[in-house]
Design an enzyme around this catalytic site. Structure first.
Site, mmCIF file in Angstrom:
data_model
loop_
_atom_site.group_PDB
_atom_site.id
_atom_site.type_symbol
_atom_site.label_atom_id
_atom_site.label_comp_id
_atom_site.label_asym_id
_atom_site.label_seq_id
_atom_site.Cartn_x
_atom_site.Cartn_y
_atom_site.Cartn_z
ATOM 1 N N ASP A 191 0.841 -1.206 0.000
ATOM 2 C CA ASP A 191 0.000 0.000 0.000
ATOM 3 C C ASP A 191 0.873 1.253 0.000
ATOM 4 O O ASP A 191 2.051 1.212 0.388
ATOM 5 C CB ASP A 191 -0.873 0.040 1.265
HETATM 6 N N1 URA Z 1 -1.344 -5.922 3.916
HETATM 7 C C1 URA Z 1 -1.806 -4.644 3.949
HETATM 8 O O1 URA Z 1 -2.835 -4.368 4.555
HETATM 9 N N2 URA Z 1 -1.097 -3.719 3.279
HETATM 10 C C2 URA Z 1 0.047 -3.954 2.635
HETATM 11 O O2 URA Z 1 0.655 -3.040 2.076
HETATM 12 C C3 URA Z 1 0.518 -5.283 2.614
HETATM 13 C C4 URA Z 1 -0.198 -6.246 3.263
#
Ligand code: URA
Length: 229
Positions: free
Chosen positions: A101
């Protein structure tokens, strides 16, 4: 990689010219004439055009310590992308093996070897991903138990696979997952009543983020690291 793509990446031929010379029977792979443009080849193969060997480009394998506010996509109108941080030739051939993310930091693997990245990301391989998760509140043993057993996320038909949890301190855990659902870590923690303050990936399979890489820095993988997948 497809034979036509590999040849057009390594020579002056365009993709359509490459298709023509392949169909004409001018191209051989390891001594056999191949007339199918989609034929799969790797840089280890010997590819010849009219008997002349084509020097194939070396595939690239990169680890990056992704900083905050940088997106894991190849193009984005609003934010910098991880590829924007790589000042190397032919960046457009690269792709990301497992996204993070915008506000997650840590290990991202980048390559132009589709078969290698498939071994990392395909669900059937169940590669472990280790996240350091910092929470806004203290985590209870009950919540840890639920993460370890597996739980049902909203809009999912099945429970999550059992996760491994190592408590670092009251608000920090190391969470190991062997699957990669959308926003999985944040949704799992939300399901047990927690808000994730910081999320950092430190390992994929046996590849560990190099502690010498500061946020935004990257390096090529060693031959040993490449062979781990
Ligand atoms: N899980 C999440 O919630 N975000 C990420 O970036 C990776 C795994």
């Amino acid at each position: 990689m497809r034979l036509d793509k590999l040849i057009s990446n390594s020579t002056v031929f365009t993709r359509s010219q490459t298709g023509k010379i392949i169909r004409k029977g001018d191209v051989s792979v390891n001594g056999s004439i191949i007339k199918k443009a989609s034929f799969k080849v790797s840089p280890k193969d010997k590819v010849q055009y009219l008997g002349i060997e084509i020097n194939l480009p070396k595939l690239r394998y990169i680890m990056m310590n992704k900083p905050m506010k940088v997106v894991c996509s190849t193009a984005d109108g609003e934010h910098q992308t991880v590829l924007d941080l790589l000042f190397i030739a032919k960046r457009d051939n690269l792709h990301i093996a497992g996204r993070l993310d915008l506000d997650t930091t840590g290990l991202v693997l980048i390559t132009d070897d589709g078969q290698w990245s498939h071994r990392i990301t395909a669900p059937k391989h169940k590669q472990a991903k280790v996240y350091r998760v910092t929470l806004s509140e203290m985590i209870s043993n009950e919540a840890i138990g639920q993460l370890e057993t597996g739980l049902r996320l909203k809009n999912e038909a099945k429970n999550t696979l059992p996760a491994q949890v190592k408590k670092i301190d009251d608000k920090t855990i190391l969470l190991t997952l062997r699957e990669g659902k959308y926003h999985q870590v944040k949704r799992m923690l939300a399901a047990v009543g927690h808000h994730v303050e910081q999320l950092h990936r430190q390992q994929i399979g046996k590849i560990i983020l190099d502690p010498n890489l500061k946020a935004g820095e990257w390096r090529e993988l060693s031959e040993d690291e490449i062979q781990l997948f």
